[in-house]
Design an enzyme around this catalytic site. Structure first.
Site, PDB file in Angstrom:
ATOM      1  N   GLY B  12      -6.074  26.223  -7.221  1.00  0.00           N
ATOM      2  CA  GLY B  12      -5.626  24.924  -7.695  1.00  0.00           C
ATOM      3  C   GLY B  12      -6.758  24.265  -8.463  1.00  0.00           C
ATOM      4  CB  SER B  13      -7.747  23.836 -11.487  1.00  0.00           C
ATOM      5  OG  SER B  13      -6.531  24.116 -12.169  1.00  0.00           O
ATOM      6  N   GLY B  14      -6.281  20.816 -10.067  1.00  0.00           N
ATOM      7  CA  GLY B  14      -5.948  19.439 -10.456  1.00  0.00           C
ATOM      8  C   GLY B  14      -7.154  18.557 -10.217  1.00  0.00           C
ATOM      9  CG  ASN B  15      -8.232  13.768  -9.760  1.00  0.00           C
ATOM     10  OD1 ASN B  15      -8.167  12.909  -8.891  1.00  0.00           O
ATOM     11  ND2 ASN B  15      -9.145  13.723 -10.722  1.00  0.00           N
ATOM     12  CE  LYS B 124      -4.088  14.780  -1.104  1.00  0.00           C
ATOM     13  NZ  LYS B 124      -5.326  14.574  -0.403  1.00  0.00           N
ATOM     14  CE  LYS B 208      -2.300  10.067   2.797  1.00  0.00           C
ATOM     15  NZ  LYS B 208      -3.513  10.498   2.135  1.00  0.00           N
TER      16      LYS B 208
END
Lengths: 352, 352
Positions: B12-15, B124, B208
């Site tokens: 993965g290479s998102g933020n 998440k 949350k």
């Protein structure tokens, strides 16, 4: 339910005292089988434009000085003599600045009924004496010889007075007293839970103000969310450790109540401890000066408690066990660089 | 310490993926006895102004699309083929949007080493399937047949990338894996604690976001601090109850970690779940419209999870046991009056 109706006296008439007297007055009317309709409130007499504050309150049903714009109820009676206010009462609500507690209690010793009388403390903080930290409800018990519960929570007085929904916590060693005080304070907008851990509740109420200074230092440095939430979390963990280390039977559950995590969150989000600490960092001037300017000569709860807790920990050689509280003290009083608020939290794993 | 050096791949290479690859790259250099210097990062290939994103990353050491302005380290190697990226690796860091998890894992089944290989999930949320809520680290374990830990905390990616101090939590059933991943992620500015309760950690990370919608509704109504902190506290209590009710061995201690109360505070203070919910209340228009406008067609984590949790609870006839989560769902999706966010929390003591 109860054979005799309870007579209520609120001892104190500041912002919080007036808001809480209003709640008591509503419940006195709502539960006539339990409470006398009249709620007495001790008011430290002041002159307001040539008129006595007690007279104004008794005519207008408004504390024009400390809770202006709010009708506190026609069944609240303001009384300038504290012994008079308490005579014959069997539910005493202590809600005064902590410097007055001992003097007032001493003066009440021979007035209060020895039987069927109970108190609740809404006094903020812990009492620092002979390098010890004392719990106010226990001090009241010692002086008056009656049981004393405590109430604390995420409660901004003006919001309670405006009937905005909120929660609070009552802690009582005596379950029946807890229930009776719950009946006195619980409303649709002021939701009360009762627990037994009166020490944990009062430790939270005092130490949260130190953590709020930490949050303020963080804001003063314009640190981001990650740092601020780390500081609040470490604060919660140290509050719990402090309670368990020095006050015996403090329960983990207490920190899930309004008096625990909720009050901490509110105090770190708004609150004057946070604001003054942020201004202190931004200005670079001594904290005493900033306090004087922003608070009209009053002392912050958090700064006093920070000093007391530091002396308490130093005397026990335990400052290292509470790195956040120690870092906050050092930034406020020992010219430590403000950045140490975060740097001192590093756990230094895998250093070599 | 370890006989063989670990080879790391970030999937993965998102933020968040790019920020975390940067942390891994720093620790790969810092701990050469433990890790191969090169950290591989799977990048879903994109065209950026006629150039491949992987080529840009490998030349400039910067993910210009998802973490602009930050050098992620010359030892991070971007690879467009996920099977290629993972070949021979024995520490897999999953940090991708949850809709890609199953497909990517399936494609890796026959590539990963069957021995001395472990994963960690930074994904998440929970996976909703057949009216059940599944834990991603357990799903990865099932597909790949290797142990999978999880990391979650009060971590805004850009702040971690800027090396602002923060904390995070790793949960691992296998203690040695927990320690190895701690060594991979812990730095002076990213302070990691290791716990065993991987289910509690992941339940917190999902729920949350629902509570943050509640905080947003509160802000949209311009409610005060007492109400907002009551909602956050009830959220924490319901998160814990949900974990203990449906995921067995969830520990109370987990809620004192960064993945618990700290992440909840951050998400309810800032965060897009809160913002979108506030805008929804202020505008009075459907949540789908607001999401589309504010998020460019993406769905909020919180709204999806709110729907899933409500279906999950409805099927078990338990919505009444989670009044806050139920009230939030009804405000967002069943036209319940926004005020019910607070009204439904009243405990109705002493009604008669």
């Amino acid at each position: 339910m109860s054979a005799t109706k309870q007579r209520i006296t609120v001892i104190g008439s500041g912002n919080w005292g007036s808001a809480i007297a209003r709640v008591c007055a509503q419940n006195a009317i709502k539960h006539p089988d339990f409470f006398e309709r009249e709620v007495r409130m001790w008011v430290f007499e002041e002159d307001i434009d040539g008129k006595k504050l007690t007279d104004i309150i008794n005519e207008k049903h408004e504390n024009v000085k400390y809770l202006p714009g709010i009708n506190i109820g026609e069944n609240v009676v303001a009384i300038p003599d504290v012994r008079e206010a308490v005579k014959g009462s069997n539910m005493l609500v202590f809600v005064l600045p902590h410097q007055f507690v001992y003097r007032v209690c001493e003066s009440l010793k021979d007035v209060i009924p020895k039987e069927n009388c109970r108190a609740i403390s809404l006094i903020k903080g812990l009492d620092y004496k002979d390098n010890n930290l004392l719990i106010f409800s226990e001090e009241i018990e010692k002086i008056l010889g009656i049981h004393c519960a405590a109430l604390s929570g995420a409660n901004i007085a003006s919001e309670v007075a405006q009937e905005q929904f909120g929660e609070s916590t009552i802690a009582s060693r005596v379950p029946e007293d807890g229930l009776l005080f719950q009946r006195l304070f619980h409303t649709d907008y002021f939701d009360i839970n009762v627990i037994a851990d009166y020490r944990g509740l009062q430790v939270c109420g005092a130490l949260k103000n130190i953590v709020a200074l930490g949050a303020g230092i963080c804001d003063g440095l314009e640190y981001g969310n990650n740092t601020k939430s780390a500081i609040i979390r470490r604060g919660l963990v140290e509050m719990r450790k402090f309670g368990k280390s020095f006050f015996g039977d403090v329960h983990t559950e207490t920190f899930f109540e309004s008096c625990g995590v909720a009050d901490l969150i509110t105090t770190c989000a708004g609150g004057r401890n946070r604001k003054v600490a942020a201004a202190f960092i931004k200005s670079g001037r001594p904290i005493e000066e900033i306090e004087k300017e922003m608070l009209n000569g009053q002392k912050l709860q958090g700064t006093t408690t920070s000093q007391e807790v530091n002396h308490f920990l130093s005397a026990r050689n335990m400052t290292k066990d509470f790195p956040l509280m120690t870092a906050i003290y050092k930034v406020m009083y020992e010219n430590a660089p403000p950045e140490s608020i975060a740097l001192d939290l590093r756990t230094h794993k895998f250093k070599d």
